[in-house]
Enzyme design. Sequence first.
Site, PDB file in Angstrom:
ATOM      1  N   SER A 104      11.215  17.244   7.646  1.00 44.58           N
ATOM      2  CA  SER A 104      11.103  18.476   8.409  1.00 44.58           C
ATOM      3  C   SER A 104      10.907  18.264   9.903  1.00 44.58           C
ATOM      4  O   SER A 104      11.018  19.206  10.685  1.00 44.58           O
ATOM      5  CB  SER A 104       9.934  19.284   7.863  1.00 44.58           C
ATOM      6  OG  SER A 104       8.736  18.531   7.966  1.00 44.58           O
ATOM      7  N   SER A 135       8.919  13.614   5.648  1.00 48.09           N
ATOM      8  CA  SER A 135       9.373  14.256   6.888  1.00 48.09           C
ATOM      9  C   SER A 135       9.162  13.484   8.164  1.00 48.09           C
ATOM     10  O   SER A 135       9.488  13.985   9.235  1.00 48.09           O
ATOM     11  CB  SER A 135       8.670  15.610   7.029  1.00 48.09           C
ATOM     12  OG  SER A 135       9.231  16.505   6.116  1.00 48.09           O
ATOM     13  N   LYS A 163       6.031  18.613  17.457  1.00 48.50           N
ATOM     14  CA  LYS A 163       6.649  19.394  16.381  1.00 48.50           C
ATOM     15  C   LYS A 163       6.063  20.807  16.382  1.00 48.50           C
ATOM     16  O   LYS A 163       4.853  20.981  16.547  1.00 48.50           O
ATOM     17  CB  LYS A 163       6.378  18.699  15.049  1.00 48.50           C
ATOM     18  CG  LYS A 163       7.029  19.340  13.829  1.00 48.50           C
ATOM     19  CD  LYS A 163       6.754  18.497  12.590  1.00 48.50           C
ATOM     20  CE  LYS A 163       7.399  19.089  11.334  1.00 48.50           C
ATOM     21  NZ  LYS A 163       7.132  18.213  10.141  1.00 48.50           N
TER      22      LYS A 163
HETATM   23  N1  LIG Z   1       7.408  18.091   4.957  1.00 46.84           N
HETATM   24  C1  LIG Z   1       8.103  17.207   4.239  1.00 46.84           C
HETATM   25  O1  LIG Z   1       7.720  16.055   4.163  1.00 46.84           O
HETATM   26  C2  LIG Z   1       9.310  17.730   3.526  1.00 46.84           C
HETATM   27  C3  LIG Z   1      10.480  16.750   3.463  1.00 46.84           C
HETATM   28  O2  LIG Z   1      10.291  15.538   3.223  1.00 46.84           O
HETATM   29  O3  LIG Z   1      11.608  17.196   3.673  1.00 46.84           O
END
Ligand SMILES: NC(=O)CC(=O)O
Length: 410
Positions: A131, A155, A62
């Site tokens: 994300s 995310s 990532k």
């Molecule tokens: N960074 C994150 O966890 C944000 C999300 O869940 O969209």
Amino acid sequence: MLSLLDLRARITAGTLTPAGAIDLCRAAIAAREPDLRALVTLDAAPAIPEAGPLAGVAVGVKDIIDSAGLPSQMGSSIYAGWTPRGDAAVVSRLKRLGAVALAKTTTTAFASSDPTETVNPHDAGHTPGGSSAGSAAAVGAGMLPLALGTQTAGSVIRPASYCGCAAVKPSFRLIPTVGVKTYSWALDTVGLFAAGVADVAHALALVTGRPEIERAEAGSAPRIALVRQDFAEAPEPEAEAALTWARRAAERSGARVSNLALPPELAQAWERHRIIQNYEGRLALAWEYDTQADALPPRVREHLDAGAAISPAQYDDARRHGHHARRVLKGLFADFDAILTFSAPGPAPATLVSTGDPRFNQLWTLMGVPCVNVPVPGHRLPVGVQVIGRFGDDGRALAVARMIESALRG
Ligand SMILES: NC(=O)CC(=O)O
């Protein structure tokens, strides 16, 4: 999808070389990436170790996690071209195991919630989630056998659910966040995406140097609490159906499943997750916010503006609620071996302007407990369920998840 265990078995058997395994990924990337747009940077000539338990395993990293020599652009124009000298701790560990950091994968800006250009590998009209969008999409599309992500709210688990792959958000700090761009130091957790739960368990055991994580067993009759998180609003019918199928699969495997309504302390902590996330985000991204606010995308700007309006007293109160809820949850686990709940409100939303809703994930990130996404077959668009273990019991959570996954596959 590409199973890292299958690739490793073929390499060990001598029917595939590490370079051949990397070439399989390059061919899949050539076929899918033009439409998927899951990758930011592809290493044209990475070193490919011949030895090591992960030799031949290509990893997507990532783009908030540093990989030496490849840019870390954070999903933001502010960091366009910014290239770290060294590896993040988790990348260094993967390379030492023989893995190849083949590509950087798309991230929402600073791992917040502005959408990326990546699309869902099962339907280009739907979000892959966020994300960790590129990591989930690349594994779900069969371009990579392993990918790194992070979770501050939902995310890792939510995009894995949307893209139909397995994933683990491990116990808090089990994987170091050194070399990872910080949004919230109390919440950010490095996670892993792979084709199946056994693949994820194998990778986590190696990355952490804890073989017991992969050796753990679910037991003959694991006690599972089915939790609906009613405080987080109702899910969609597809998520309900997936949870019902997963429950039945667990019971067929000998598990004792009982409904559990979480005590109010958990709902109170769930409500305060965003206070911690936004307050810490404002401080962690102070330079970007104070000097380049106009370059921040709208959702990041909105979250940091909200963080700027949170008082230290409100933040401290939210942290106290989180601490208290972790103690209450620890007590609940005296009677259960795992929790089974929704991974996401439903299948991936039919939009590319949102990454979806983390409302079924954020509590568990704040609790710091291990969470596993188990893909549930049967829908046109993937829907997952979440298996959660007590803090530090990542192996048991993965073992129960593997049991359910196996029963679901029939
Ligand atoms: N960074 C994150 O966890 C944000 C999300 O869940 O969209």
